[in-house]
Scaffold this active site. Structure first.
Site, PDB file in Angstrom:
ATOM      1  N   GLU A   1       0.881  -1.174   0.000  1.00  0.00           N
ATOM      2  CA  GLU A   1       0.000   0.000   0.000  1.00  0.00           C
ATOM      3  C   GLU A   1       0.917   1.223   0.000  1.00  0.00           C
ATOM      4  O   GLU A   1       1.468   1.592   1.031  1.00  0.00           O
ATOM      5  CB  GLU A   1      -0.897  -0.008   1.251  1.00  0.00           C
ATOM      6  CG  GLU A   1      -1.863  -1.179   1.308  1.00  0.00           C
ATOM      7  CD  GLU A   1      -3.037  -1.047   0.340  1.00  0.00           C
ATOM      8  OE1 GLU A   1      -3.304   0.076  -0.130  1.00  0.00           O
ATOM      9  OE2 GLU A   1      -3.674  -2.076   0.045  1.00  0.00           O
TER      10      GLU A   1
ATOM     11  N   CYS B   1      -2.060   9.567   2.484  1.00  0.00           N
ATOM     12  CA  CYS B   1      -1.690   8.985   1.191  1.00  0.00           C
ATOM     13  C   CYS B   1      -2.708   9.282   0.097  1.00  0.00           C
ATOM     14  O   CYS B   1      -2.362   9.352  -1.069  1.00  0.00           O
ATOM     15  CB  CYS B   1      -1.489   7.489   1.335  1.00  0.00           C
ATOM     16  SG  CYS B   1      -2.931   6.664   2.020  1.00  0.00           S
TER      17      CYS B   1
ATOM     18  N   GLU C   1       5.752  13.196  -4.254  1.00  0.00           N
ATOM     19  CA  GLU C   1       4.537  13.301  -3.446  1.00  0.00           C
ATOM     20  C   GLU C   1       4.763  14.374  -2.368  1.00  0.00           C
ATOM     21  O   GLU C   1       5.787  14.352  -1.684  1.00  0.00           O
ATOM     22  CB  GLU C   1       4.317  11.935  -2.798  1.00  0.00           C
ATOM     23  CG  GLU C   1       3.087  11.814  -1.969  1.00  0.00           C
ATOM     24  CD  GLU C   1       2.986  10.430  -1.309  1.00  0.00           C
ATOM     25  OE1 GLU C   1       3.925   9.620  -1.425  1.00  0.00           O
ATOM     26  OE2 GLU C   1       1.962  10.178  -0.675  1.00  0.00           O
TER      27      GLU C   1
HETATM   28  P1  NAD Z   1       8.226   4.591   4.939  1.00  0.00           P
HETATM   29  O1  NAD Z   1       8.275   3.780   3.703  1.00  0.00           O
HETATM   30  O2  NAD Z   1       9.364   5.488   5.255  1.00  0.00           O
HETATM   31  O3  NAD Z   1       8.050   3.651   6.242  1.00  0.00           O
HETATM   32  C1  NAD Z   1       7.059   2.628   6.315  1.00  0.00           C
HETATM   33  C2  NAD Z   1       7.555   1.508   7.214  1.00  0.00           C
HETATM   34  O4  NAD Z   1       8.741   0.930   6.667  1.00  0.00           O
HETATM   35  C3  NAD Z   1       7.887   1.914   8.645  1.00  0.00           C
HETATM   36  O5  NAD Z   1       7.351   0.931   9.523  1.00  0.00           O
HETATM   37  C4  NAD Z   1       9.411   1.927   8.684  1.00  0.00           C
HETATM   38  O6  NAD Z   1       9.931   1.550   9.930  1.00  0.00           O
HETATM   39  C5  NAD Z   1       9.786   0.884   7.644  1.00  0.00           C
HETATM   40  N1  NAD Z   1      11.049   1.200   6.962  1.00  0.00           N
HETATM   41  C6  NAD Z   1      11.515   2.430   6.625  1.00  0.00           C
HETATM   42  N2  NAD Z   1      12.704   2.323   5.969  1.00  0.00           N
HETATM   43  C7  NAD Z   1      12.979   1.007   5.894  1.00  0.00           C
HETATM   44  C8  NAD Z   1      14.057   0.241   5.333  1.00  0.00           C
HETATM   45  N3  NAD Z   1      15.085   0.834   4.706  1.00  0.00           N
HETATM   46  N4  NAD Z   1      13.993  -1.106   5.431  1.00  0.00           N
HETATM   47  C9  NAD Z   1      12.954  -1.710   6.040  1.00  0.00           C
HETATM   48  N5  NAD Z   1      11.926  -1.039   6.594  1.00  0.00           N
HETATM   49  C10 NAD Z   1      11.924   0.285   6.524  1.00  0.00           C
HETATM   50  O7  NAD Z   1       6.836   5.388   4.828  1.00  0.00           O
HETATM   51  P2  NAD Z   1       6.236   6.440   5.821  1.00  0.00           P
HETATM   52  O8  NAD Z   1       7.122   7.646   5.858  1.00  0.00           O
HETATM   53  O9  NAD Z   1       5.860   5.798   7.111  1.00  0.00           O
HETATM   54  O10 NAD Z   1       4.869   6.833   5.071  1.00  0.00           O
HETATM   55  C11 NAD Z   1       4.835   7.746   4.028  1.00  0.00           C
HETATM   56  C12 NAD Z   1       4.612   7.061   2.697  1.00  0.00           C
HETATM   57  O11 NAD Z   1       3.659   6.028   2.825  1.00  0.00           O
HETATM   58  C13 NAD Z   1       4.042   7.980   1.632  1.00  0.00           C
HETATM   59  O12 NAD Z   1       4.611   7.661   0.388  1.00  0.00           O
HETATM   60  C14 NAD Z   1       2.560   7.647   1.615  1.00  0.00           C
HETATM   61  O13 NAD Z   1       1.892   7.930   0.435  1.00  0.00           O
HETATM   62  C15 NAD Z   1       2.604   6.187   1.882  1.00  0.00           C
HETATM   63  N6  NAD Z   1       1.367   5.748   2.495  1.00  0.00           N
HETATM   64  C16 NAD Z   1       0.558   4.908   1.803  1.00  0.00           C
HETATM   65  C17 NAD Z   1      -0.638   4.508   2.362  1.00  0.00           C
HETATM   66  C18 NAD Z   1      -1.584   3.573   1.658  1.00  0.00           C
HETATM   67  O14 NAD Z   1      -2.488   3.091   2.310  1.00  0.00           O
HETATM   68  N7  NAD Z   1      -1.414   3.323   0.388  1.00  0.00           N
HETATM   69  C19 NAD Z   1      -0.986   4.956   3.631  1.00  0.00           C
HETATM   70  C20 NAD Z   1      -0.119   5.806   4.296  1.00  0.00           C
HETATM   71  C21 NAD Z   1       1.068   6.188   3.732  1.00  0.00           C
END
Ligand code: NAD
Length: 464
Positions: free
Chosen positions: A220, A254, A342
């Site tokens: 997602e 998002c 974004e």
């Molecule tokens: P992110 O990808 O930075 O982090 C998401 C998760 O991944 C966290 O639990 C984090 O600990 C983990 N993570 C981060 N870096 C990692 C790595 N290198 N290796 C393994 N795990 C890692 O995203 P975010 O900042 O939490 O959220 C923002 C993004 O998420 C935006 O792009 C937004 O559009 C998207 N988003 C999508 C939805 C959806 O339902 N489609 C909902 C909310 C947010």
């Protein structure tokens, strides 16, 4: 991760946890529908019991009020729980389908089966909703679950860990708190399903980690969601809806409209109404429902997108408080910084267009977004928007609200993700649909055994 946590979980402990969950799953303990209902009801009661702690934690993390948290996090959890509890008996039943003539006498049906040990990785912007709604899907489908919430809102991560780890059997449901090292250690394990919410960049890391085990993955993700105001748009009501959907959670959503394409003939009116709505609804720091930017890194990233020469309204920032005033930018072009990635913050970029083709070209120059919004009642415009523009989900004459209807699947496409959930789609997301043909024994045609003549092949073709 909880900064007060005594020790981060070790890779060996994670290995042990996954092994124990697999054993528990193999014992068939999660299969009975009564077990699933009992666990879901317990989960619902716990959310009620911990409600005040849940509100306090998220307020501490990013100033999110109780009202705001109820609307966008807690009510959706109760809704998903009610749907799951009410429908699970129906969902687990084999689903009959018709049987082709070649397989007569016989019947065909689909048996939903749980996948096994699942990993849910949550994002920070709606920490309860985006972590726990997938967990409900995993539970109702009969899996064991490990949840890794986002570490950025540390208090909400802690309270979810407390709610779950103090009340559920860890072999069935467990929260593992942590940041990149813990997530990497988790991703080194073999899971039967990984459900990830976050950025496309980390989505790729998750997909790569899943590949060696051929693990089923739902991603997602996000993207640049367009909102298109056509020439005939109902401006007043449309802008009112747009402004709410853009500035709720301070744009850290998002599904939020990322940029607005406005037909030249209505641009001035749209801009005026945007300011009117921002002021009317008091999207400002004085409003206790105003949500802060999650951390300094994101504050700096979003603040840098504001081009003072193009600010139509707002633009003020306060780094210490992590506050960015709702900002409208006009005369924006696709080359501006605000159009590169974004936004994920309280800035709305307004671009002007003259022809629908021109607007569609701009939308299609970006990766397929998570959402698309059209403000128009014109039949041809609607039909063209729906058939020519790819996006995960969307709305006509509104934005974001499609997510509140659990009958609609929620998910992205291409760069904005793969797979879908909510309501019955959550059950399917965490299940395998096993196809079964069951034959009767009183008759067996010889056709397939000896069907080597042209006539016999014609019969096989006709009966298939
Ligand atoms: P992110 O990808 O930075 O982090 C998401 C998760 O991944 C966290 O639990 C984090 O600990 C983990 N993570 C981060 N870096 C990692 C790595 N290198 N290796 C393994 N795990 C890692 O995203 P975010 O900042 O939490 O959220 C923002 C993004 O998420 C935006 O792009 C937004 O559009 C998207 N988003 C999508 C939805 C959806 O339902 N489609 C909902 C909310 C947010």
């Amino acid at each position: 991760m909880n900064p007060e946590a005594e020790v981060a979980i070790t890779e060996q402990e994670i290995q042990e946890l996954v092994k124990n969950q697999r054993q528990y799953f193999r014992s068939n303990a999660t299969l009975p529908v009564e077990f699933r209902i009992e666990q879901l009801e317990k989960f619902r009661d716990l959310i009620h019991r911990y409600e005040d702690e849940l509100y306090a934690a998220i307020d501490k993390d990013f100033g999110k009020s109780k009202y705001h948290t109820q609307l966008t996090e807690i009510f959706p959890l109760f809704e998903e729980l009610e749907i799951a509890i009410k429908n699970v008996r129906k969902w687990v039943k084999p689903r009959k389908v018709s049987t082709n003539l070649l397989n007569q006498p016989g019947k065909s049906y689909i048996v939903p089966e749980p996948l096994g040990v699942t990993l849910v990785i949550g994002a920070w912007n709606f920490p309860y909703n985006l972590s726990l709604v997938p967990v409900i899907g995993s539970m109702v489908a009969g899996n064991t679950t490990i949840l890794k919430p986002s570490e950025l809102p540390a208090e909400t991560s802690r309270v979810m860990a407390k709610l779950i780890n103090e009340n559920f059997d860890p072999n069935y449901l467990r929260v593992v708190e942590g940041a990149i090292p813990e997530t990497t250690a988790l991703l080194n394990q073999r899971f039967d399903k990984i459900f990830f919410t976050g950025s496309p960049q980390v989505g790729r890391i998750v997909n790569q980690a899943a590949a060696p085990h051929l693990t089923n993955v739902t991603l997602e993700l996000g993207g640049k969601n367009p909102a298109l105001f056509a020439e005939d748009a109902a401006v007043d009501v449309g802008v009112k809806r747009l402004i709410w959907s853009k500035f709720v959670n301070s744009g850290q959503l998002c599904l939020a409209p990322d940029y607005v394409l406005v037909h030249k003939s209505i641009k001035d009116r749209v801009l005026e109404r945007m300011v009117h709505e921002i002021k009317k609804h008091n999207y400002s720091v004085e409003n206790k429902n105003f949500v802060r930017i999650i951390n300094a890194r994101n504050f700096d990233r979003v603040a840098a997108l504001i081009d003072p020469d193009k600010v139509y309204y707002g633009g003020e920032t306060n780094r210490e408080e992590r506050i960015i005033q709702p900002t409208v930018m006009h005369n924006v072009s696709v080359d501006d910084a605000v159009m590169q990635d974004e936004v994920f913050g309280p800035i709305i970029a307004v671009l002007e267009y003259e022809t629908l083709d021109e607007a569609f070209e701009i939308i299609k120059s970006f990766e397929k977004p998570l959402a698309g919004y059209l403000f128009s009642n014109d039949k041809t415009t609607k039909q063209r928007f729906l058939s020519e523009i790819p996006f995960g989900s969307g709305a006509i004459n509104d934005a974001v609200m499609q997510i509140t209807n659990s009958n609609l699947p929620f998910g992205g496409v291409g760069n904005s993700g793969m797979g879908r959930y909510h309501g019955e789609y959550s059950f399917e997301c965490f299940s395998h649909l096993k196809s079964i043909l069951e034959k009767a024994n009183f008759f067996e045609s010889d056709l397939k055994y000896y069907g080597h003549s042209d006539t016999q092949m014609k019969w096989i073709r006709a009966l298939s």
